[in-house]
Design a protein around this motif. Structure first.
Motif, PDB file in Angstrom:
ATOM      1  N   ALA A 164      -4.418   7.002  -0.576  1.00 38.80           N
ATOM      2  CA  ALA A 164      -3.446   7.452   0.601  1.00 38.80           C
ATOM      3  C   ALA A 164      -4.319   6.924   1.788  1.00 38.80           C
ATOM      4  CB  ALA A 164      -3.070   8.766   0.766  1.00 38.80           C
ATOM      5  N   ALA A 176      -0.880  -1.579  -1.494  1.00 34.56           N
ATOM      6  CA  ALA A 176       0.359  -1.016  -1.612  1.00 34.56           C
ATOM      7  C   ALA A 176       1.261  -0.858  -0.248  1.00 34.56           C
ATOM      8  CB  ALA A 176       0.407   0.260  -2.250  1.00 34.56           C
ATOM      9  N   GLY A 177       0.493  -0.298   0.682  1.00 36.70           N
ATOM     10  CA  GLY A 177       0.936  -0.222   2.180  1.00 36.70           C
ATOM     11  C   GLY A 177       1.410  -1.609   2.800  1.00 36.70           C
ATOM     12  N   TYR A 188      -3.335   3.656   2.662  1.00 40.98           N
ATOM     13  CA  TYR A 188      -1.828   3.221   2.646  1.00 40.98           C
ATOM     14  C   TYR A 188      -1.196   3.174   4.080  1.00 40.98           C
ATOM     15  CZ  TYR A 188       2.830   3.473   1.277  1.00 40.98           C
ATOM     16  OH  TYR A 188       4.420   3.321   1.103  1.00 40.98           O
ATOM     17  N   GLY A 216      -4.701   1.346  -2.183  1.00 39.07           N
ATOM     18  CA  GLY A 216      -3.643   1.789  -1.359  1.00 39.07           C
ATOM     19  C   GLY A 216      -3.320   1.047  -0.421  1.00 39.07           C
ATOM     20  N   CYS A 217      -4.214   0.208   0.239  1.00 36.85           N
ATOM     21  CA  CYS A 217      -4.032  -0.830   1.358  1.00 36.85           C
ATOM     22  C   CYS A 217      -3.036  -2.079   0.852  1.00 36.85           C
ATOM     23  CB  CYS A 217      -5.177  -1.643   1.743  1.00 36.85           C
ATOM     24  SG  CYS A 217      -6.493  -0.640   2.870  1.00 36.85           S
ATOM     25  N   TYR A 256       0.843   0.196   5.674  1.00 35.91           N
ATOM     26  CA  TYR A 256       2.435   0.533   5.869  1.00 35.91           C
ATOM     27  C   TYR A 256       2.888   0.274   7.231  1.00 35.91           C
ATOM     28  CZ  TYR A 256       6.853   2.883   5.314  1.00 35.91           C
ATOM     29  OH  TYR A 256       8.203   3.133   5.465  1.00 35.91           O
ATOM     30  N   LEU A 274       2.342   3.355  -4.495  1.00 35.72           N
ATOM     31  CA  LEU A 274       1.071   4.356  -4.323  1.00 35.72           C
ATOM     32  C   LEU A 274       1.372   5.565  -5.154  1.00 35.72           C
ATOM     33  CD1 LEU A 274      -0.808   5.497  -2.193  1.00 35.72           C
ATOM     34  CD2 LEU A 274       1.063   6.475  -0.962  1.00 35.72           C
TER      35      LEU A 274
END
Length: 566
Positions: free
Chosen positions: A541, A519-520, A544, A516-517, A548, A528
């Motif tokens: 999440a 992807a963010g 994320y 998640g990290c 993000y 995600l």
């Protein structure tokens, strides 16, 4: 006739701009076997195609569109960005910065090895990292360099073609690498799911693990009427006793209204319920159906059920609520009769677990009777009721001041150093978004307006870029060569792999949180969704939202760094 149409388009650039936007959005939303170009890439390609007609669009419109986009991004992520700079979020901030630095390092190295010019390198970075804003800030940076104007235009014209070549793998490849290859790289899917199960168990631990006030967003709250006809009502019971009986079964249900002796009344704790009376029970739909059977049969009573139940998003702003877990929140007296439908952080639905901790700026959707919800709102934060009103003074002056500060320039020798108006607009959005979150009585910009500023602003900018680059797009593509596509694969994949290893092995994040990290930090929204589908959990999440917010800031300035370093 054809010449006449072409002349109309050239003389009235407003027409081709909106034509590009309309076709671009339509084409970008079309899917083929689950794949779509996306509005940004489709708009760019349509703009390039129409741009072959040699249409000239003024710079001010392009700049205004891009500033609206940057301000909207900053305004959206500002609260989470500043919150992340303290406490547990700092570790995730650190990983997002590391990821940005790796993206810069790999792109610069590949550009130098391949002998790419500044424009190609900026387009390579923007496309391989799927961060369209770099097209604008990269162009601004090149414009500020002390080089010949003809070279500036040549380099800037290379950005969109390089972006288009590398964007497709940047989108598909990043989602696949993070969601499919990531779990394998970090220990396998079985290990990933074991870690997720452990995290969920820890977050659910305690007496609140099965409370229906803590539900996933797609399970609606239900209100249903039942006649008190079970043996439990062989003697009269108070509303409080009924709710305690329902709670003893491990579920959180409320008596909302009653029909007592034929009269409809509101439910107060000491109201007596006797056999034959009708009760309205509120709670999670499946729990109401399963557990309300201890009361008696369900009945149809339109008058009794005809009351206003509010479904109200509330921005967490009060010190008491911020920092509470959901389990702690639902224990508060002011939550009597009020249920939690969802919690959204930076437009991402976060897991509804007993130990999920609320932060300032989270949007909690409360469901219950209006009077009961109103009491809870007063203790939690600021009601986020639907409105069409935008604080235009706040928006306009914010953009103006940000761009003015960004335009200020300091010369370090022969090199001009400034935030640029792009950086100034982003920082203004970040600060004012944070300020609005701290003082929610002013600076209101409805989410729908932010969406328009974000999507229309960026895509109008991209449409103008495409129209302007049309005449030189093909030649730029030929100059870059097919090797650019493979260079994009390297620039997309290598930083992701390195960041996943660093996040899991050095920062010690669990696998799902690491994914998640990553992807963010790359602003990879599609990734995600793919991760959560793959691991069948919303736990990613948790990593994320912070990255993000930070990633939006880091990647924009990373794009500037690429231009300067190359």
């Amino acid at each position: 006739m054809l010449d006449y149409i072409i002349n109309v388009l050239r003389d009235n650039p407003t027409v081709p701009i909106f034509l590009t936007l309309g076709i671009g959005f339509w084409l970008g939303n079309q899917k083929f076997k689950g794949f779509s170009l996306g509005p940004v890439t489709a708009t760019l390609l349509v703009g390039v195609l129409i741009g072959q007609l040699d249409i000239v669009v003024g710079e001010p419109l392009k700049t205004v569109s891009f500033m609206l986009f940057l301000f909207a991004i900053g305004y959206s992520v500002g609260p989470q960005f500043f919150r992340s700079l303290k406490g547990e979020g700092l570790m995730q901030v650190g990983l997002a910065v590391v990821e940005g630095l790796l993206c810069v390092a790999v792109t610069v190295a590949v550009a130098k090895i391949m002998g790419y010019n500044i424009g190609t390198a900026v387009g390579l970075f923007a496309g391989s990292q799927t961060f369209s804003a770099v097209i604008g800030v990269g162009g601004d940076t090149i414009n500020a360099l002390p080089i010949d104007d003809s070279l500036k235009q040549k380099f800037i014209s290379m950005i969109p073609s390089s972006y288009a070549v590398t964007y497709i793998f940047g989108t598909i490849g990043s989602a696949w690498v993070i969601a499919n290859f990531g779990p394998i790289l970090l220990g396998g899917m079985d290990k990933t799911r074991r870690e997720i199960a452990k995290i969920e168990e820890e977050m659910d631990e305690g007496e609140f693990s099965a409370q229906p006030g803590l539900i996933v967003a797609n399970r609606p709250i239900s209100f249903r009427a039942y006649r008190a006809d079970s043996v439990y009502f062989n003697r009269s019971r108070t509303v409080e006793e009924v709710e305690e009986r329902l709670a003893s079964l491990g579920h959180r249900l409320f008596v909302e209204r009653l029909r007592v002796g034929g009269e409809v009344i509101d439910a107060e704790p000491d109201v007596k319920v006797r056999r034959g009376d009708v009760l309205v029970i509120g709670g999670r739909r499946e729990t109401v159906v399963d557990e309300a059977g201890i009361i008696g049969p369900e009945v149809v009573d339109h008058e009794l059920l005809n009351f206003e139940a509010e479904n109200l998003p509330v921005t967490v702003s009060k010190k008491g609520a911020a920092g509470m877990t959901l389990g702690e929140l639902r224990k508060q007296d002011y939550m009597s009769g009020v249920m939690i439908r969802s919690v959204v952080r930076d437009d991402v639905v976060i897991p509804l677990k007993a130990r999920t901790r609320l932060e300032k700026g989270d949007v909690v959707t409360l469901v219950g009777r209006q009077d009961e919800v109103a009491v809870a709102v007063g203790e939690i934060g600021f009601p986020d009721r639907r409105t069409e009103t935008t604080d235009v003074v706040f928006l306009s002056l914010g953009v103006a001041v940000g761009c003015f500060l960004g335009a200020l320039c300091y010369h370090w020798g022969a090199i001009p150093v400034s935030l640029s108006i792009s950086g100034g607009g982003l920082l203004a959005g970040l600060f004012l978004g944070w300020l609005r979150n701290r003082r929610p009585t002013f600076g209101r910009i409805p989410r729908s307006v932010v969406w328009v500023m974000d999507n229309m602003g960026l895509n109008m900018f991209i449409a103008i870029v495409g129209l302007s680059a049309g005449p030189t797009f093909v030649s730029g593509l030929q100059e870059a060569g097919v090797g650019l596509f493979f260079a994009g694969i390297v620039c997309t994949t290598l930083p992701l792999i390195l960041t996943m290893i660093i996040g899991n092995k050095i920062f010690k994040f669990p696998i799902a949180v690491t994914l998640g990290c990553v992807a963010g930090g790359r602003n990879a929204v599609a990734a995600l969704g793919a991760i959560q589908d793959n691991v069948q959990s919303t736990i990613p999440a948790m990593g994320y939202t912070v990255t993000y917010a930070v990633g939006n800031f880091v990647l924009i300035f990373a794009g500037i760094a690429v231009a300067l370093l190359v």
